[in-house]
Design a protein around this motif. Structure first.
Motif, PDB file in Angstrom:
ATOM      1  N   VAL A 175       0.848  -1.192   0.000  1.00 25.55           N
ATOM      2  CA  VAL A 175       0.000   0.000   0.000  1.00 25.55           C
ATOM      3  C   VAL A 175       0.883   1.241   0.000  1.00 25.55           C
ATOM      4  N   ASP A 176       0.834   1.992  -1.095  1.00 24.14           N
ATOM      5  CA  ASP A 176       1.634   3.203  -1.266  1.00 24.14           C
ATOM      6  C   ASP A 176       0.922   4.086  -2.277  1.00 24.14           C
ATOM      7  N   ASP A 177       0.250   5.137  -1.793  1.00 26.90           N
ATOM      8  CA  ASP A 177      -0.551   5.967  -2.692  1.00 26.90           C
ATOM      9  C   ASP A 177       0.301   6.865  -3.588  1.00 26.90           C
ATOM     10  N   SER A 178       1.619   6.924  -3.341  1.00 27.16           N
ATOM     11  CA  SER A 178       2.499   7.722  -4.198  1.00 27.16           C
ATOM     12  C   SER A 178       3.085   6.915  -5.353  1.00 27.16           C
ATOM     13  N   LYS A 179       2.878   5.615  -5.360  1.00 28.69           N
ATOM     14  CA  LYS A 179       3.432   4.743  -6.391  1.00 28.69           C
ATOM     15  C   LYS A 179       2.693   4.954  -7.705  1.00 28.69           C
ATOM     16  N   PHE A 180       3.443   5.049  -8.793  1.00 26.59           N
ATOM     17  CA  PHE A 180       2.847   5.205 -10.117  1.00 26.59           C
ATOM     18  C   PHE A 180       2.235   3.873 -10.545  1.00 26.59           C
ATOM     19  N   MET A 181       0.915   3.852 -10.718  1.00 32.44           N
ATOM     20  CA  MET A 181       0.191   2.613 -11.019  1.00 32.44           C
ATOM     21  C   MET A 181      -0.380   2.657 -12.433  1.00 32.44           C
ATOM     22  N   ILE A 182      -0.085   1.608 -13.211  1.00 29.70           N
ATOM     23  CA  ILE A 182      -0.567   1.491 -14.593  1.00 29.70           C
ATOM     24  C   ILE A 182      -1.631   0.402 -14.647  1.00 29.70           C
ATOM     25  N   GLY A 183      -2.760   0.697 -15.263  1.00 35.70           N
ATOM     26  CA  GLY A 183      -3.847  -0.264 -15.421  1.00 35.70           C
ATOM     27  C   GLY A 183      -3.927  -0.790 -16.845  1.00 35.70           C
ATOM     28  N   ILE A 184      -4.299  -2.073 -16.972  1.00 34.84           N
ATOM     29  CA  ILE A 184      -4.545  -2.695 -18.277  1.00 34.84           C
ATOM     30  C   ILE A 184      -5.848  -3.475 -18.168  1.00 34.84           C
ATOM     31  N   ILE A 185      -6.841  -3.092 -18.949  1.00 33.91           N
ATOM     32  CA  ILE A 185      -8.122  -3.812 -19.012  1.00 33.91           C
ATOM     33  C   ILE A 185      -8.374  -4.095 -20.488  1.00 33.91           C
ATOM     34  N   SER A 186      -8.275  -5.379 -20.880  1.00 37.13           N
ATOM     35  CA  SER A 186      -8.302  -5.655 -22.316  1.00 37.13           C
ATOM     36  C   SER A 186      -8.440  -7.137 -22.600  1.00 37.13           C
ATOM     37  N   ARG A 187      -8.754  -7.427 -23.870  1.00 41.28           N
ATOM     38  CA  ARG A 187      -8.549  -8.777 -24.398  1.00 41.28           C
ATOM     39  C   ARG A 187      -7.062  -8.959 -24.602  1.00 41.28           C
ATOM     40  N   LEU A 188      -6.527 -10.063 -24.179  1.00 43.20           N
ATOM     41  CA  LEU A 188      -5.083 -10.293 -24.240  1.00 43.20           C
ATOM     42  C   LEU A 188      -4.748 -10.960 -25.576  1.00 43.20           C
ATOM     43  N   THR A 189      -4.620 -10.145 -26.613  1.00 41.26           N
ATOM     44  CA  THR A 189      -4.361 -10.638 -27.974  1.00 41.26           C
ATOM     45  C   THR A 189      -3.289  -9.776 -28.636  1.00 41.26           C
ATOM     46  N   ASP A 190      -2.811 -10.260 -29.797  1.00 36.53           N
ATOM     47  CA  ASP A 190      -1.819  -9.494 -30.566  1.00 36.53           C
ATOM     48  C   ASP A 190      -2.388  -8.157 -31.031  1.00 36.53           C
ATOM     49  N   GLN A 191      -3.670  -8.158 -31.416  1.00 34.89           N
ATOM     50  CA  GLN A 191      -4.287  -6.923 -31.919  1.00 34.89           C
ATOM     51  C   GLN A 191      -4.215  -5.791 -30.899  1.00 34.89           C
ATOM     52  N   LYS A 192      -4.250  -6.142 -29.630  1.00 39.92           N
ATOM     53  CA  LYS A 192      -4.204  -5.139 -28.562  1.00 39.92           C
ATOM     54  C   LYS A 192      -2.773  -4.753 -28.173  1.00 39.92           C
ATOM     55  N   GLY A 193      -1.786  -5.293 -28.896  1.00 42.25           N
ATOM     56  CA  GLY A 193      -0.408  -4.860 -28.686  1.00 42.25           C
ATOM     57  C   GLY A 193       0.343  -5.584 -27.591  1.00 42.25           C
ATOM     58  N   PHE A 194      -0.105  -6.759 -27.207  1.00 48.05           N
ATOM     59  CA  PHE A 194       0.559  -7.449 -26.091  1.00 48.05           C
ATOM     60  C   PHE A 194       1.841  -8.170 -26.511  1.00 48.05           C
ATOM     61  N   ASP A 195       2.094  -8.260 -27.805  1.00 48.00           N
ATOM     62  CA  ASP A 195       3.415  -8.723 -28.221  1.00 48.00           C
ATOM     63  C   ASP A 195       4.483  -7.696 -27.864  1.00 48.00           C
ATOM     64  N   LEU A 196       4.123  -6.407 -27.910  1.00 48.30           N
ATOM     65  CA  LEU A 196       5.046  -5.352 -27.471  1.00 48.30           C
ATOM     66  C   LEU A 196       5.287  -5.434 -25.964  1.00 48.30           C
ATOM     67  N   VAL A 197       4.208  -5.641 -25.225  1.00 46.37           N
ATOM     68  CA  VAL A 197       4.317  -5.731 -23.759  1.00 46.37           C
ATOM     69  C   VAL A 197       5.185  -6.925 -23.369  1.00 46.37           C
ATOM     70  N   ALA A 198       4.993  -8.047 -24.047  1.00 47.12           N
ATOM     71  CA  ALA A 198       5.768  -9.246 -23.737  1.00 47.12           C
ATOM     72  C   ALA A 198       7.256  -9.021 -23.978  1.00 47.12           C
ATOM     73  N   TYR A 199       7.577  -8.240 -24.990  1.00 51.06           N
ATOM     74  CA  TYR A 199       8.976  -8.008 -25.346  1.00 51.06           C
ATOM     75  C   TYR A 199       9.724  -7.228 -24.265  1.00 51.06           C
ATOM     76  N   VAL A 200       9.015  -6.326 -23.554  1.00 52.47           N
ATOM     77  CA  VAL A 200       9.685  -5.468 -22.560  1.00 52.47           C
ATOM     78  C   VAL A 200       9.141  -5.700 -21.147  1.00 52.47           C
ATOM     79  N   MET A 201       8.462  -6.812 -20.927  1.00 54.19           N
ATOM     80  CA  MET A 201       7.810  -7.026 -19.630  1.00 54.19           C
ATOM     81  C   MET A 201       8.807  -7.068 -18.475  1.00 54.19           C
ATOM     82  N   GLU A 202       9.932  -7.686 -18.695  1.00 55.62           N
ATOM     83  CA  GLU A 202      10.948  -7.744 -17.637  1.00 55.62           C
ATOM     84  C   GLU A 202      11.419  -6.346 -17.268  1.00 55.62           C
ATOM     85  N   ARG A 203      11.646  -5.511 -18.254  1.00 57.04           N
ATOM     86  CA  ARG A 203      12.080  -4.129 -17.994  1.00 57.04           C
ATOM     87  C   ARG A 203      10.956  -3.298 -17.369  1.00 57.04           C
ATOM     88  N   LEU A 204       9.710  -3.608 -17.723  1.00 57.90           N
ATOM     89  CA  LEU A 204       8.584  -2.910 -17.094  1.00 57.90           C
ATOM     90  C   LEU A 204       8.543  -3.184 -15.591  1.00 57.90           C
TER      91      LEU A 204
END
Length: 338
Positions: free
Chosen positions: A55-84
């Protein structure tokens, strides 16, 4: 481009009654453009607690609500997920789709439980909570005809990070740090490194320039993507195609009071003590309709006479024409016989 003169695009709308942070019963704390800083912090803390994250209200929080498919760009997310996961922010995911992406988010949620929350399911209530709690919303679609999630996120003051394609480019104005304009962040090429760069740019703005971030949230929340706006565009398009003009509904005018009623009210106010007064009112009320009725009856009689006379004349004219035609036929027969 070839048929640009024949095509017209109208952006989707969202229900501003359902998606309203000021009245939404599914979020932890309601807020508006006036108190969104406190409201979003409270929603973030309670969401972190519910999902088992620090619990930390100062933490930068990113939300993702989506179908988990290539069309939604999750191949890009997978490529940099470790760095994210090493970037200094929290990521909350909600959705279902391709098995490879579901398993990817499950893996990183297991590996970095303080950073990633993977909710591989559909939950309308949780989606509202994520929109209200997160600071940014990631939507790196390969293509997107319009999109609704970026519209909802702006409604809740959650800044969209999108790829400049289709409806995402039409609805999200990129942030300009020199003018303070913008409603979100965007990247043009479909490239994982470009996406990561823009995410980190948004995070730096959030941490280092609170004033600019507050202005961004205000800009986003003031946008109007309700169905009322889209409906007006549809009506104007239909009227342009059909050539019909749409008039605004005018308020109904009140019928003016009759003169006889004014006279009777004046008499009643002046002579309240007299008992015979109600009779006079009744008489005046009776006289006025009988005159109008008599006029109406006279008009009806006149119109009836006129119609009957016109009918007679038409009958006579038809009969005379028939006689003339018959005479001419006789003459022709006589000539032909002779």
């Amino acid at each position: 481009r070839l048929y640009s003169g024949k095509l017209c695009g109208i952006v989707n709308g969202i229900d501003y009654d359902i998606y309203n942070p000021a009245t939404d019963a599914q979020i932890y704390k309601n807020y508006s453009t006036k108190d969104f800083i406190k409201g979003k912090k409270e929603n973030k803390k309670q969401l972190q607690e519910e999902l088992g994250m620090p619990v930390d209200d100062s933490k930068f929080m990113i939300g993702i609500i989506s179908r988990l498919t290539d069309q939604k760009g999750f191949d890009l997310v997978a490529y940099v997920m470790e760095r994210l996961c090493e970037g200094g922010y929290q990521i909350v995911v909600l959705g279902t789709g391709d098995e490879q992406y579901e398993n990817m988010f499950r893996h990183f949620a297991w590996k970095y439980p303080d950073i990633v929350s993977a909710n591989i399911c559909f939950s309308n209530e949780l989606s509202h909570k994520i929109y209200a709690a997160c600071d940014a919303f990631l939507m790196p679609s390969r293509f997107e005809p319009c999109g609704l999630s970026q519209l909802i996120s702006m409604r809740y003051g959650t800044i969209p990070i999108v790829r400049e394609t289709g409806g995402l480019a039409d609805t999200v104005l990129p942030y300009n740090e020199y003018t303070g304009e913008g409603t979100g962040f965007s990247f043009a090429s479909y490239n994982a490194d470009d996406m990561l760069h823009v995410i980190n740019y948004a995070m730096r703005t959030y941490y280092d320039d609170k004033k600019a971030w507050t202005k961004l949230v205000q800009n986003a929340m003031k946008q109007d993507f309700s169905w009322e706006v889209s409906a007006v565009k549809y009506i104007s398009l239909y009227s342009e195609i059909s050539g019909a003009t749409v008039e605004k509904a005018k308020p109904a005018k009140k019928a003016p009071a009759k003169k006889t009623e004014k006279k009777t009210t004046a008499k009643t106010s002046a002579k309240t003590t007299k008992k015979a007064e109600p009779k006079s009112d009744v008489k005046t009320a009776k006289k006025t309709p009988t005159k109008t009725q008599a006029k109406a009856e006279d008009k009806e009689k006149k119109t009836a006479k006129a119609t009957s006379s016109t009918k007679k004349t038409t009958k006579k004219s038809k009969a005379s024409i028939r006689n003339i035609i018959a005479k001419k036929r006789k003459k022709l027969l006589e000539i032909s016989i002779s």
